[in-house]
Design an enzyme around this catalytic site. Structure first.
Site, short mmCIF file in Angstrom:
data_model
loop_
_atom_site.label_atom_id
_atom_site.label_comp_id
_atom_site.label_asym_id
_atom_site.label_seq_id
_atom_site.Cartn_x
_atom_site.Cartn_y
_atom_site.Cartn_z
CE LYS A 85 -2.24 -1.49 3.91
NZ LYS A 85 -1.80 -2.53 4.26
NE ARG A 103 5.48 -0.38 9.93
CZ ARG A 103 4.58 -1.06 9.36
NH1 ARG A 103 4.41 0.23 8.34
NH2 ARG A 103 3.10 -0.71 10.34
NE ARG A 153 2.04 -4.48 11.17
CZ ARG A 153 2.75 -4.64 10.31
NH1 ARG A 153 3.89 -4.97 10.90
NH2 ARG A 153 2.62 -3.92 9.35
NE ARG A 181 -4.45 -1.29 9.96
CZ ARG A 181 -3.90 -1.07 8.88
NH1 ARG A 181 -4.04 0.07 9.22
NH2 ARG A 181 -2.36 -1.34 9.24
#
Ligand code: AMP
Length: 215
Positions: A13, A160, A171, A88
């Site tokens: 994305k 990250r 996730r 989301r």
């Protein structure tokens, strides 16, 4: 043009957002980036968001919806926006609808980028980025020329914290449970376009351009 970018973590994305905004001059609104900036600035929002992010969970809807509503009301969104990582949850999607209605707008296109789980895990675990200019690299496919140093600005390359081990798995689980149902939501509104994200990002982008040009 009012665009939302959907798809699991690692689908690409952010990469597509960079390519889109180089052609279409609309603001790129990434809730993940907004939360990461808040964390690095040590704000109250950052302190609240950090605990959820590090656990691979979603930041509560109320907090997330608030920051997006505020952002969408800013004048640079008048000619459109590119939402990346929002909505989301169904609650967020409903709130987005309401907020846009008040602004006399609607979601015109939802681009869904999909890729197999094993590819997502491989991409996320190799993903690193520059602390300064945020350029994203992948240690397997696209590493910086000099280890630990950004090719563009010589900034420090970091990973990250939520791209590590168990957090990645969490996730993906959260995506499947809470976000994937939104595909049906936008399909019913006839704005959903599915893209195979398991291809070179430039090839995916050619499809993105075809979709956007057909609107
Ligand atoms: P991303 O960079 O989009 O992968 O987002 C990183 C993290 O920020 C997510 O794992 C969540 O903890 C949080 N986050 C980003 N966008 C949202 C959202 N729309 N709702 C809730 N949490 C979010």
């Amino acid at each position: 043009m009012n665009i939302i970018l959907m798809g699991p973590p690692g689908a690409g994305k952010g990469t597509q957002a960079e390519l889109i905004k180089a052609i279409y001059p609309i603001p790129h609104i990434s809730t993940g980036d907004m939360f990461r900036d808040a964390v690095s600035n040590g704000t109250e929002l950052g302190k609240e968001a950090q605990k959820y992010m590090e656990a691979g969970k979603l930041v509560p809807d109320k907090v997330t919806i608030g920051i997006v509503e505020e952002r969408l009301a800013q004048s640079d969104c008048a000619k459109g926006f590119l939402l990346d990582g929002f909505p989301r949850t169904t609650v967020q999607a409903d709130a987005l609808n309401q907020a846009l209605l008040k602004l006399n707008k609607k979601v015109e296109v939802a681009l869904n980028i999909a890729a197999p789980n094993e590819i997502l895990i491989e991409r996320l675990s190799g993903r690193v980025s520059c602390k300064e200019c945020k350029k994203v690299y992948n240690l397997s496919y696209n590493p910086p020329a000099k280890t630990g140093v950004c090719d563009i600005c010589a900034g420090e390359i970091i990973q990250r914290s939520d791209d590590r081990g168990e957090t990645v798995a969490k996730r993906l689980e959260v995506y499947n449970e809470q976000t994937a149902p939104l595909l049906d939501y936008y399909s019913k509104k006839s704005v959903l376009h599915n893209l195979n994200g398991n291809r070179d990002s430039r090839v995916v982008f050619e499809d993105v351009v075809k979709i956007l040009e057909s609107l």
